[in-house]
Design an enzyme around this catalytic site. Structure first.
Site, PDB file in Angstrom:
ATOM      1  N   ASP A   1      -0.046 -13.334 -41.240  1.00  0.00           N
ATOM      2  CA  ASP A   1       0.948 -12.282 -39.983  1.00  0.00           C
ATOM      3  C   ASP A   1       2.273 -12.166 -39.960  1.00  0.00           C
ATOM      4  OD1 ASP A   1      -1.393 -12.505 -36.675  1.00  0.00           O
ATOM      5  OD2 ASP A   1      -1.281 -13.464 -39.009  1.00  0.00           O
TER       6      ASP A   1
ATOM      7  N   ASP B   1       1.433 -17.029 -45.755  1.00  0.00           N
ATOM      8  CA  ASP B   1       1.225 -16.898 -44.233  1.00  0.00           C
ATOM      9  C   ASP B   1       0.139 -15.777 -44.678  1.00  0.00           C
ATOM     10  OD1 ASP B   1       0.652 -17.635 -41.485  1.00  0.00           O
ATOM     11  OD2 ASP B   1       3.408 -15.984 -41.859  1.00  0.00           O
TER      12      ASP B   1
END
Length: 387
Positions: free
Chosen positions: A185, A183
């Site tokens: 953020d 991922d």
């Protein structure tokens, strides 16, 4: 007819130890059924399962022949009848990995949890040693009814001690991992880009509240994206570019990705964030794959809309499978790392799922958890030792 014995040898390591013991057995026509040997910090251990039934000699003859070898090499030798245990094909082996700052009592604490849950330790191997340590422990969980509950116990241990852990199926014939997907953020970068954009747009409080709800799984992700992006209407490309220059990578990210590439892994990002920023990270980090939402920009300004379909939790899981197909590998050969509810299907579809400083909802989808704000330890979950 088999007549099995176990020979154990312990002493200071030096060339010729294995040959000296096994040569005696060969001369007596005693067959070696199983063997394991290891040198640790200048000391040597070896275990042999031998079949006296292939030889005409007696137990006393074997002892008389082997004892001089022990005396010559100052080896502690022990011979005892073999007792049948649970054969490996009937075991449910799992690999437990632990890493963190070294301190007394780590092995005692972990082995205590295994003991309390009727779990036998098969093997322990140190893969990193220094201020921070990492070890792999192979365990037999055949008598454990609920692996998820066991993993929860270790996650509680992790949060209490600050030691990071993973518990996953051990398969000696498993194909090697080939791809690591992150991922973006709050995983490879610190913070949430959309929250920082909101601060620039003057709507920080509203957007941050929706972000927190979405990451905890309390708000539909697609609705949350649309509502938050609508509040960003009017931001300029110059403002977006300024923000890219202030992106802070999570500590350990660059070194980890460099190591993964050196080891032959493909590395990618599947993000519910924005391609404007992940494209920048792709160039900076040399990422092989990047998937993210595209902000609609007209005449140099954000319109408040997303172009195309939104990448939500389900879509992340689908993209991971697509990457496996592109690489001509199985999804079990992919590692996924994320922090929030939007990563759950991505982790669920991966062969190894690691939750990074995760929201509570993500823990049940993971094989392991990193609690520190540093990604470098992921290498140990992949079995990559220190240089």
């Amino acid at each position: 007819m088999e007549e099995l014995y176990v020979i154990s040898a312990v002493g200071k390591d030096k060339p010729g130890l294995v040959h000296s013991v096994t040569r005696v057995l060969a001369n007596l026509r005693i067959n070696i059924v199983d063997v394991e040997a290891r040198a640790v910090r200048g000391h040597f251990t070896m275990f042999l399962v031998v079949d006296l039934g292939t030889s005409d000699c007696s137990h006393a003859d074997m002892m008389a022949a082997i004892e001089p070898v022990g005396a010559n090499f100052n080896l502690g030798l022990r011979v005892e009848p073999y007792e049948t245990g649970r054969r490996i094909v009937n075991k449910r082996l799992m690999l437990f990995t632990l890493m963190g700052k070294d301190k007394p009592g780590i092995v005692a604490s972990v082995s205590g949890i295994f003991s309390e849950n009727s779990i036998n330790i098969e093997n322990i191997k140190m893969i990193a040693r220094g201020e921070y340590i990492a070890m792999e422990i192979t365990v037999d969980t055949s008598d454990v009814d609920d692996i998820a509950a066991l993993r929860k116990i270790f996650y509680e241990f992790s949060e209490k001690t600050g030691l990071d852990v993973s518990l996953r199926k051990f398969d000696r014939f498993q194909k090697p991992r080939r791809v690591v997907i992150f991922d973006c953020d709050s995983t490879i970068i610190q913070g949430e880009i959309i929250d920082e954009l909101a601060d620039v747009a003057g709507v920080g409080a509203d957007v941050k509240a929706m972000t927190a709800q979405a990451m905890n799984g309390d708000l539909d992700f697609q609705d949350a994206v649309r509502k938050r992006v609508s509040l960003l209407k009017g931001l300029t490309v110059d403002q977006l570019e300024t923000l890219t220059k202030s992106i802070h990578l999570t500590p350990g990210t660059e070194d980890l990705i460099s190591t993964l590439h050196f080891m032959g892994y493909k590395v990618g990002v599947i993000s519910g964030g924005f391609s404007f920023f992940t494209d920048y990270l792709k160039e900076r980090l040399g990422l092989d794959y990047v998937f993210a939402n595209e902000l609609e920009i007209v005449d140099g300004r954000v319109t408040g809309r997303i172009k195309g379909d939104i990448i939500d939790a389900e879509r992340k899981g689908e993209i991971l499978i697509q990457i496996a197909q592109l690489e001509n590998i199985t999804k079990d050969q992919i590692v996924a790392v994320g922090d929030g509810a939007n990563d759950r299907f991505m982790l669920e579809n991966a062969g190894l799922a690691i939750a990074f400083s995760p929201k509570e909802i993500l823990k049940e989808y993971s094989d392991g958890m990193i609690t520190t704000d540093n990604l470098s330890g992921l290498r140990y979950f992949l079995g990559i030792p220190d240089d």
